[in-house]
Design a protein around this motif. Structure first.
Motif, PDB file in Angstrom:
ATOM      1  N   LYS A  25       7.459  13.004  11.184  1.00 57.27           N
ATOM      2  CA  LYS A  25       8.194  13.881  10.410  1.00 57.27           C
ATOM      3  C   LYS A  25       7.596  15.434  10.131  1.00 57.27           C
ATOM      4  N   SER A  26       6.759  15.477  10.922  1.00 53.65           N
ATOM      5  CA  SER A  26       6.067  16.983  10.903  1.00 53.65           C
ATOM      6  C   SER A  26       6.817  18.213  11.358  1.00 53.65           C
ATOM      7  N   LEU A  27       7.548  17.920  12.551  1.00 57.84           N
ATOM      8  CA  LEU A  27       8.154  18.691  13.228  1.00 57.84           C
ATOM      9  C   LEU A  27       9.736  18.859  12.518  1.00 57.84           C
ATOM     10  N   TYR A  28      10.165  17.520  11.945  1.00 53.62           N
ATOM     11  CA  TYR A  28      11.493  17.657  10.812  1.00 53.62           C
ATOM     12  C   TYR A  28      11.364  18.409   9.921  1.00 53.62           C
ATOM     13  N   ALA A  29       9.883  18.443   9.201  1.00 52.84           N
ATOM     14  CA  ALA A  29       9.785  19.244   8.036  1.00 52.84           C
ATOM     15  C   ALA A  29       9.734  20.803   8.509  1.00 52.84           C
ATOM     16  N   LEU A  30       8.945  20.910   9.671  1.00 47.84           N
ATOM     17  CA  LEU A  30       9.011  22.268   9.914  1.00 47.84           C
ATOM     18  C   LEU A  30      10.034  23.090  10.200  1.00 47.84           C
ATOM     19  N   THR A  31      10.985  22.289  11.182  1.00 41.78           N
ATOM     20  CA  THR A  31      12.205  22.807  11.376  1.00 41.78           C
ATOM     21  C   THR A  31      13.332  22.803  10.335  1.00 41.78           C
ATOM     22  N   GLY A  32      13.096  22.447   9.218  1.00 45.39           N
ATOM     23  CA  GLY A  32      13.897  22.416   8.079  1.00 45.39           C
ATOM     24  C   GLY A  32      14.903  21.250   8.460  1.00 45.39           C
ATOM     25  N   GLY A  94       7.011  30.236   7.904  1.00 44.85           N
ATOM     26  CA  GLY A  94       6.085  29.902   8.311  1.00 44.85           C
ATOM     27  C   GLY A  94       4.879  29.318   7.147  1.00 44.85           C
ATOM     28  N   GLY A  95       3.937  29.606   7.165  1.00 43.65           N
ATOM     29  CA  GLY A  95       2.987  29.205   5.940  1.00 43.65           C
ATOM     30  C   GLY A  95       2.213  28.144   6.179  1.00 43.65           C
ATOM     31  N   LEU A  96       2.162  27.433   7.550  1.00 41.01           N
ATOM     32  CA  LEU A  96       1.537  26.056   7.314  1.00 41.01           C
ATOM     33  C   LEU A  96      -0.167  26.489   7.572  1.00 41.01           C
ATOM     34  N   PHE A  97      -0.384  27.773   8.088  1.00 41.55           N
ATOM     35  CA  PHE A  97      -1.668  28.203   8.054  1.00 41.55           C
ATOM     36  C   PHE A  97      -2.375  29.058   6.961  1.00 41.55           C
ATOM     37  N   ASP A  98      -1.567  29.144   5.987  1.00 40.97           N
ATOM     38  CA  ASP A  98      -1.866  30.096   4.909  1.00 40.97           C
ATOM     39  C   ASP A  98      -3.342  29.639   4.018  1.00 40.97           C
ATOM     40  N   GLY A  99      -3.764  28.455   4.445  1.00 38.15           N
ATOM     41  CA  GLY A  99      -5.154  28.140   3.988  1.00 38.15           C
ATOM     42  C   GLY A  99      -6.161  28.818   4.409  1.00 38.15           C
ATOM     43  N   GLY A 180      -9.847  22.445   3.169  1.00 37.83           N
ATOM     44  CA  GLY A 180      -8.552  23.518   2.280  1.00 37.83           C
ATOM     45  C   GLY A 180      -7.737  23.945   3.014  1.00 37.83           C
ATOM     46  N   VAL A 181      -8.142  24.073   4.434  1.00 41.39           N
ATOM     47  CA  VAL A 181      -7.056  24.352   5.211  1.00 41.39           C
ATOM     48  C   VAL A 181      -6.203  23.387   5.638  1.00 41.39           C
ATOM     49  N   ILE A 182      -6.583  22.191   5.798  1.00 39.51           N
ATOM     50  CA  ILE A 182      -5.722  20.925   5.963  1.00 39.51           C
ATOM     51  C   ILE A 182      -4.852  20.604   4.652  1.00 39.51           C
ATOM     52  N   THR A 183      -5.600  20.699   3.570  1.00 38.05           N
ATOM     53  CA  THR A 183      -4.807  20.554   2.215  1.00 38.05           C
ATOM     54  C   THR A 183      -3.507  21.411   2.227  1.00 38.05           C
ATOM     55  N   ALA A 184      -3.655  22.685   2.404  1.00 36.16           N
ATOM     56  CA  ALA A 184      -2.839  23.636   2.387  1.00 36.16           C
ATOM     57  C   ALA A 184      -1.602  23.415   3.474  1.00 36.16           C
ATOM     58  N   ALA A 185      -1.999  23.020   4.745  1.00 31.93           N
ATOM     59  CA  ALA A 185      -1.054  22.612   5.651  1.00 31.93           C
ATOM     60  C   ALA A 185      -0.105  21.466   5.139  1.00 31.93           C
ATOM     61  N   TYR A 186      -0.883  20.339   4.494  1.00 32.33           N
ATOM     62  CA  TYR A 186      -0.451  19.229   3.935  1.00 32.33           C
ATOM     63  C   TYR A 186       0.431  19.622   2.696  1.00 32.33           C
ATOM     64  N   GLU A 187       0.262  20.373   1.913  1.00 29.61           N
ATOM     65  CA  GLU A 187       1.130  20.742   1.163  1.00 29.61           C
ATOM     66  C   GLU A 187       2.383  21.407   1.519  1.00 29.61           C
ATOM     67  N   VAL A 188       2.268  22.227   2.628  1.00 27.95           N
ATOM     68  CA  VAL A 188       3.600  22.801   3.095  1.00 27.95           C
ATOM     69  C   VAL A 188       4.491  21.567   3.404  1.00 27.95           C
ATOM     70  N   TYR A 189       3.809  20.714   4.431  1.00 31.17           N
ATOM     71  CA  TYR A 189       4.564  19.346   4.960  1.00 31.17           C
ATOM     72  C   TYR A 189       5.424  18.651   3.760  1.00 31.17           C
TER      73      TYR A 189
END
Length: 204
Positions: A25-32, A94-99, A180-189
């Protein structure tokens, strides 16, 4: 806490988040939800570009092993962003690595650097799977090679982390920053999937 224990602490503390970021599901999420090669390349370009920007800035402000590891990672990600952008006219959010923006100082940044590498490795594995499914073995092999580079990057990042951590307290700060970086990425997902009406919780 040695480097192996550091990775174990980060992965154990974020096991669910990393498992789902490493799911199909990760690529599905990131590609919309646009699961075609053009949008996949757009994802690669966006994520690589974001990391290159951040790592370049950090490298300029770092010293020693951390500066060297960040500079090498920034160069690789900048090249990858350029190559991927040349394969597509699409763009994605983008935004996955905003953490990474919340990491301040050498210790937190070293921890965040390791975490970004762990997250990117999860996505790299899905990229390989996508192009295998597209019957494109050449591109799949390209992304397998990217995985080898990420393994080397993680070792360099961990060596840099060891160099900047003076004591156990520093290592605990680094673990928290990595989380924190992983949590931020997960929240984007999660946010991206929920916006499409998809349940983010089941791993597939």
């Amino acid at each position: 806490m040695d480097t192996a224990a550091f990775v174990e602490a980060v992965e154990d503390g974020n096991r669910t988040e990393l498992s789902r970021l490493g799911s199909s599901k990760s690529l599905y999420a990131l590609t919309g939800g646009e699961m075609d090669a053009d949008h996949i390349y757009a994802v690669v370009a966006a994520l690589a570009g974001a990391q290159a920007d951040r790592f370049e800035t950090w490298a300029d402000e770092a010293d020693g092993e951390l500066a060297d590891a960040l500079s090498a990672a920034a160069e690789t990600e900048r090249d990858r962003a350029s190559e991927a952008a040349g394969e597509t006219d699409e763009s994605v959010e983008g935004g996955l690595f905003d953490g990474l923006d919340d990491c301040d100082g050498a210790v937190e940044r070293a921890g965040g650097f390791v975490a970004a590498t762990i997250v990117t490795k999860k996505l790299q594995e899905q990229l390989v799977g996508f192009f295998v499914g597209q019957a494109d073995p050449t591109t799949a092999q390209t992304f397998r090679s990217y995985g080898d580079e990420l393994g080397e990057r993680r070792e360099a990042a961990l060596a840099a982390l060891e160099a900047v951590c003076a004591d156990e307290s520093d290592r605990e700060v680094a673990v928290e920053a990595a989380g924190g970086v992983i949590t931020a990425a997960y929240e984007v997902y999660v946010d991206r999937l929920e916006a499409m009406g998809v349940n983010p919780k089941p791993v597939c």
